[in-house]
Scaffold this motif. Structure first.
Motif, mmCIF file in Angstrom:
data_model
loop_
_atom_site.group_PDB
_atom_site.id
_atom_site.type_symbol
_atom_site.label_atom_id
_atom_site.label_comp_id
_atom_site.label_asym_id
_atom_site.label_seq_id
_atom_site.Cartn_x
_atom_site.Cartn_y
_atom_site.Cartn_z
ATOM 1 N N SER A 143 -2.871 89.674 129.390
ATOM 2 C CA SER A 143 -1.822 90.671 129.612
ATOM 3 C C SER A 143 -0.420 90.055 130.527
ATOM 4 N N ARG A 144 -1.386 89.364 131.649
ATOM 5 C CA ARG A 144 -0.205 88.946 132.551
ATOM 6 C C ARG A 144 0.413 87.892 132.079
ATOM 7 N N ARG A 145 -0.180 86.988 131.054
ATOM 8 C CA ARG A 145 0.647 85.777 130.546
ATOM 9 C C ARG A 145 1.691 86.453 129.858
ATOM 10 N N ARG A 146 1.351 87.473 129.120
ATOM 11 C CA ARG A 146 2.631 87.951 128.156
ATOM 12 C C ARG A 146 3.668 88.578 128.960
ATOM 13 N N MET A 147 3.098 89.206 130.072
ATOM 14 C CA MET A 147 4.339 89.817 131.011
ATOM 15 C C MET A 147 5.332 88.608 131.557
ATOM 16 N N LEU A 148 4.463 87.620 131.901
ATOM 17 C CA LEU A 148 5.388 86.619 132.665
ATOM 18 C C LEU A 148 6.596 86.170 131.352
ATOM 19 N N THR A 149 5.633 85.964 130.011
ATOM 20 C CA THR A 149 6.664 85.434 129.151
ATOM 21 C C THR A 149 7.911 86.149 128.815
ATOM 22 N N ALA A 150 7.654 87.516 128.904
ATOM 23 C CA ALA A 150 8.607 88.615 128.635
ATOM 24 C C ALA A 150 9.703 88.481 129.522
ATOM 25 N N LEU A 151 9.221 88.623 130.640
ATOM 26 C CA LEU A 151 10.094 88.571 132.015
ATOM 27 C C LEU A 151 10.933 87.444 131.976
ATOM 28 N N GLU A 152 10.483 86.408 131.665
ATOM 29 C CA GLU A 152 11.333 84.878 131.506
ATOM 30 C C GLU A 152 12.359 85.075 130.362
ATOM 31 N N THR A 153 11.746 85.918 129.253
ATOM 32 C CA THR A 153 13.147 86.255 128.587
ATOM 33 C C THR A 153 13.996 87.237 128.730
ATOM 34 N N LEU A 154 13.371 88.006 129.375
ATOM 35 C CA LEU A 154 14.426 89.209 129.534
ATOM 36 C C LEU A 154 15.169 89.232 130.831
ATOM 37 N N TRP A 155 14.646 88.586 131.863
ATOM 38 C CA TRP A 155 15.511 88.553 133.213
ATOM 39 C C TRP A 155 17.140 88.076 132.798
ATOM 40 N N PRO A 156 17.182 86.895 132.135
ATOM 41 C CA PRO A 156 18.911 86.353 132.147
ATOM 42 C C PRO A 156 19.554 87.624 131.495
ATOM 43 N N TYR A 157 19.019 88.623 130.793
ATOM 44 C CA TYR A 157 19.955 89.908 130.278
ATOM 45 C C TYR A 157 20.190 90.889 131.290
ATOM 46 N N THR A 158 19.633 90.677 132.357
ATOM 47 C CA THR A 158 19.814 91.849 133.457
ATOM 48 C C THR A 158 21.340 91.972 134.130
ATOM 49 N N GLY A 159 21.715 90.612 134.071
ATOM 50 C CA GLY A 159 23.051 90.690 134.736
ATOM 51 C C GLY A 159 24.063 91.496 134.368
ATOM 52 N N GLU A 160 23.883 91.615 132.969
ATOM 53 C CA GLU A 160 25.196 92.381 132.134
ATOM 54 C C GLU A 160 25.053 93.895 132.330
ATOM 55 N N LEU A 161 23.786 94.239 133.120
ATOM 56 C CA LEU A 161 23.913 95.804 133.290
ATOM 57 C C LEU A 161 24.869 96.115 134.502
ATOM 58 N N PHE A 162 25.291 95.032 135.530
ATOM 59 C CA PHE A 162 25.969 95.377 136.556
ATOM 60 C C PHE A 162 27.408 94.713 136.410
ATOM 61 N N GLU A 163 27.905 94.297 135.305
ATOM 62 C CA GLU A 163 29.073 93.928 135.112
ATOM 63 C C GLU A 163 30.223 95.001 135.163
ATOM 64 N N ALA A 164 31.371 94.763 135.448
ATOM 65 C CA ALA A 164 32.581 95.758 135.408
ATOM 66 C C ALA A 164 33.543 94.939 135.068
ATOM 67 N N ASP A 165 34.513 95.378 133.736
ATOM 68 C CA ASP A 165 35.661 94.774 133.375
ATOM 69 C C ASP A 165 36.650 95.660 133.740
ATOM 70 N N ALA A 166 38.005 95.396 133.037
ATOM 71 C CA ALA A 166 39.403 96.159 133.698
ATOM 72 C C ALA A 166 39.056 97.646 133.066
ATOM 73 N N ALA A 167 38.148 97.880 131.829
ATOM 74 C CA ALA A 167 38.108 99.381 131.316
ATOM 75 C C ALA A 167 37.117 100.269 132.374
ATOM 76 N N ASP A 168 36.017 99.387 132.752
ATOM 77 C CA ASP A 168 35.092 99.919 133.849
ATOM 78 C C ASP A 168 35.957 100.123 135.118
ATOM 79 N N ARG A 169 36.732 99.121 135.429
ATOM 80 C CA ARG A 169 37.297 99.586 136.967
ATOM 81 C C ARG A 169 38.167 100.840 136.676
#
Lengths: 333, 256, 95
Positions: B159-185
């Motif tokens: 279960s730990r190995r699977r979580m680490l694999t998932a984490l590796e895949t998902l982490w690079p997608y977390t940045g988008e949650l905190f983006e703000a463009d002109a419409a957001d601003r």
């Protein structure tokens, strides 16, 4: 339908029951008292119930698959929400029923193993495919409609935990049939293509729905004992007739044709008389030769096998917690 | 009916981003229905999916009202193609295994909870009302996926190995949650939406608390994937929509 | 391989404040927190409750139905525990 298990013979070893206990048990049944988990009961009653309740549970769980097949394709967000909620309910009903069976001393793990190894059966209806969206309408309208006919009397079944599970199930299922009929109504009031889709689905589901009630009474010898013990309260043919009488006018309201050239209204008795059911098809589907038997079992086995590591991890974590709590307690002393 | 073109004012665009993320994530969760590791989890994942679907419907209905072109929630969900979808990429990644589903649910709800909490004080009364309801749902989503994250991270080796694999895949997608463009601003300036930068501390705190207990490492913030919020998606969304929109596309203009 | 058994929990729900918790069914879960969540996800989907208890099924001690007569019969012969046992003239009014 969900009492198909009651049409099978009890093949367990014959047990010579204590005559006094048996007499008291039967007097209780006759007095409409409920039998509860720790009460004395004849072995054949226990076996019949375990088989019946677990097959009912398996039917709910396998029944999630044909409808689940359309969750990702539901045509509107409203329909999608209703379908997820309905398939979720089937899962919940399986859960309540497994729990009722567990009160008879058999574990959920054993029951699931019986299903996955092919030793237990489930309702024949779920071995038919859902080919178009109209099938989702037909399942709600016909399959759930038939299920309700079957399940309402089960709310008064003699075994307490089964009866209580059925009361909850019947309450929750009251939206299922309406949901299905509403889908059929929208299709029948829609385009020519939609109406053809509805008729095609009715053509495919009508006869399997009638088969859900099980073989004709004349061939269903085991019904008798289950009736006497008030596990089952109406015969297969009584329920089937009740279903046809209720459903034919609903089909007419939709402007659909029941695929039975022999169907006619018998004014004298007030019943709709229907044509001969192809019992050979029923036997073949029960024997594993329905269009989807293999797929359904494969899907259940896959879910079980792919979920094994999750269940193991949950148990392993719980064991670690207990060990840590115990260690902390010793350290504190 | 062909694909529609929505007039994306900053408010409409913001609502679509939230609605699409909720719908697409809900769709992925609903793919589990009937296939979960145990029946209890079939029910739990369906509950999460239904909460998100409810949020999506409320947001689409409001977006359609703001746009004022007489469209419905279904027009917005079923008649836009992938380039018109505005969800964050993380939501659309394929279902994956249970570890992946749980971790995605956790990372998204750990963001959604402080987001809806803040949005419940939005200057836009209708959004505030949607947020007040969604906030409670998100709180439970954090709890359910968070507790599973702990059990899978600190469960068995597998279960730990699977979580680490998932984490590796998902982490690079977390940045988008905190983006703000002109419409957001524009929306932040108008007090309609919270500034994503203000959500970060709460998100970090939740992630750290759960990862610590799950014995999972918090990955370093490296290169982050982006594009979903402006319609540049992964290959997966097109397939998802092809399935989801099948009936509306095959039988255009019908009532269901 | 035999599947290890997932513990069984009994679920009790308080439907409204002012009412006692009532047994509604059971769930399987590895630990108490997951049992509580499973109970919430299974038994409160239609607004059935405001509070949940989960108890390991194994922790329940039940009376034996065979003892029913010994446990519960003797009480039947003690009518003086009930208000209707006592005669009060109607003119005294409600008591």
């Amino acid at each position: 339908m969900y009492t198909q298990a009651l049409n099978q013979a009890d093949t367990g070893p014959k047990v010579i029951e204590d005559a006094d206990k048996l007499a008291r048990f039967e007097a209780k049944i006759d007095a409409e008292e409920r039998i509860e988990p720790n009460d004395w009961m004849p072995e054949a009653y226990r076996r019949t119930l375990v088989r019946q309740i677990s097959q009912h549970a398996h039917s709910e769980i396998v029944g999630m698959l044909p409808e689940g097949n359309w969750i990702t394709r539901a045509p509107t967000l409203r329909r999608k929400a209703a379908l997820i909620a309905k398939v979720q309910d089937e899962g919940g009903h399986g859960l309540y029923l497994y729990a009722a069976a567990e009160t008879l001393g058999v574990s959920r793990e054993e029951l699931i193993d019986q299903l996955l190894t092919g030793r237990a059966k489930y309702s024949s209806i779920f071995n038919y495919p859902t080919l178009t969206w109209a099938d989702i309408g037909c399942i709600g309208w016909l399959v759930d409609g038939a299920a309700i006919m079957n399940q309402i009397p089960l709310c008064r079944t003699s075994y307490g935990p089964y009866a209580r599970a059925m009361i909850r199930i019947c309450k929750e299922e009251s939206f299922h049939q309406r949901q299905g009929y509403e889908i059929m109504l929208a299709l029948c009031r829609g385009s020519a293509e939609q109406k053809a889709m509805a008729q095609d689905a009715l053509d495919r589901w009508w006869w399997p729905a009638l088969m859900m009630f099980g073989p004709p009474d004349a061939q269903s010898v085991h019904t008798e004992q289950s009736m006497r013990w008030k596990i089952k309260r109406f015969t297969n043919d009584q329920l089937r007739q009740q279903f046809v009488d209720a459903t034919v006018p609903q089909a007419h309201y939709l402007g659909l044709t029941i695929p039975d050239p022999d169907l006619r209204y018998d004014a004298a008795s007030g019943h709709w008389r229907f044509g001969a059911i192809d019992w050979e098809e029923f036997r073949q589907v029960l024997a594993g030769n329905g269009p989807c038997n293999r797929e359904r079992m494969e899907a259940r086995r896959r879910a079980h096998e792919e979920g094994a590591w999750v269940r193991e991890a949950a148990l392993a974590h719980a064991a670690k917690r207990r060990a840590r709590a115990a260690a902390a307690k010793i350290a504190a002393e | 009916m062909t694909t529609i073109a929505v007039a994306e004012t900053p408010l409409v665009l913001s609502l679509l981003r939230l609605a699409d993320t909720a719908l697409v994530h809900s769709h992925r969760l609903s793919e589990w229905c009937g296939h979960a590791p145990m029946i209890e989890e079939d029910l739990a994942l369906a509950n999460l999916a239904l909460d998100l679907l409810g949020q999506a419907r409320a947001l689409y209905a409001y977006a359609a009202e703001v746009e004022g072109a007489g469209r419905t929630e279904d027009d917005l969900a079923y008649l836009r193609d992938a380039p018109q979808y505005r969800n964050v990429l993380m939501a659309e990644l394929p279902r994956g295994d249970f570890a992946f589903t749980i971790l995605r649910g956790f990372l998204l709800s750990a963001w959604a909870h402080p987001f809806w909490q803040a949005a419940a004080r939005s200057a836009d009364a209708q959004l505030a009302a949607i947020a007040a309801k969604a906030e409670k749902e998100a709180a439970y989503h954090v709890r359910h996926t968070g507790e599973w994250t702990i059990r899978l991270g600190d469960g068995t080796e597998e279960s730990r190995r699977r979580m680490l694999t998932a984490l590796e895949t998902l982490w690079p997608y977390t940045g988008e949650l905190f983006e703000a463009d002109a419409a957001d601003r524009a929306m932040i300036a108008a007090g309609v939406l919270p500034d994503p930068a203000t959500l970060r501390p709460a998100w970090e705190a939740t992630v750290t608390r759960v990862f610590d207990e799950a014995l999972l490492p918090r990955p370093a913030d490296g290169w982050m994937q982006t594009g979903g919020r402006s319609g540049r998606h992964t290959e997966h969304l097109g397939h998802m929509l092809a399935v989801m929109q099948h009936l509306q596309r095959a039988y255009p203009g019908c009532t269901w | 391989m035999t599947e290890p058994k997932m513990p069984l929990w009994e679920v009790f729900i308080r439907a409204r404040s002012g009412l006692a918790h009532r047994h509604v069914g059971s769930v399987h879960a590895a630990d108490a927190e997951m049992a509580l969540q499973a109970a919430r996800d299974t038994y409160t989907r239609r607004g059935e409750g405001l509070s949940i208890w989960v108890v390991p099924s194994a922790a329940i001690t039940a009376s034996d139905p065979a003892d029913k007569d010994a446990l519960f019969e003797p009480t039947a012969s003690k009518p003086y525990r009930h208000p209707t046992f006592y005669d009060i003239p109607p003119e005294v009014g409600h008591m």
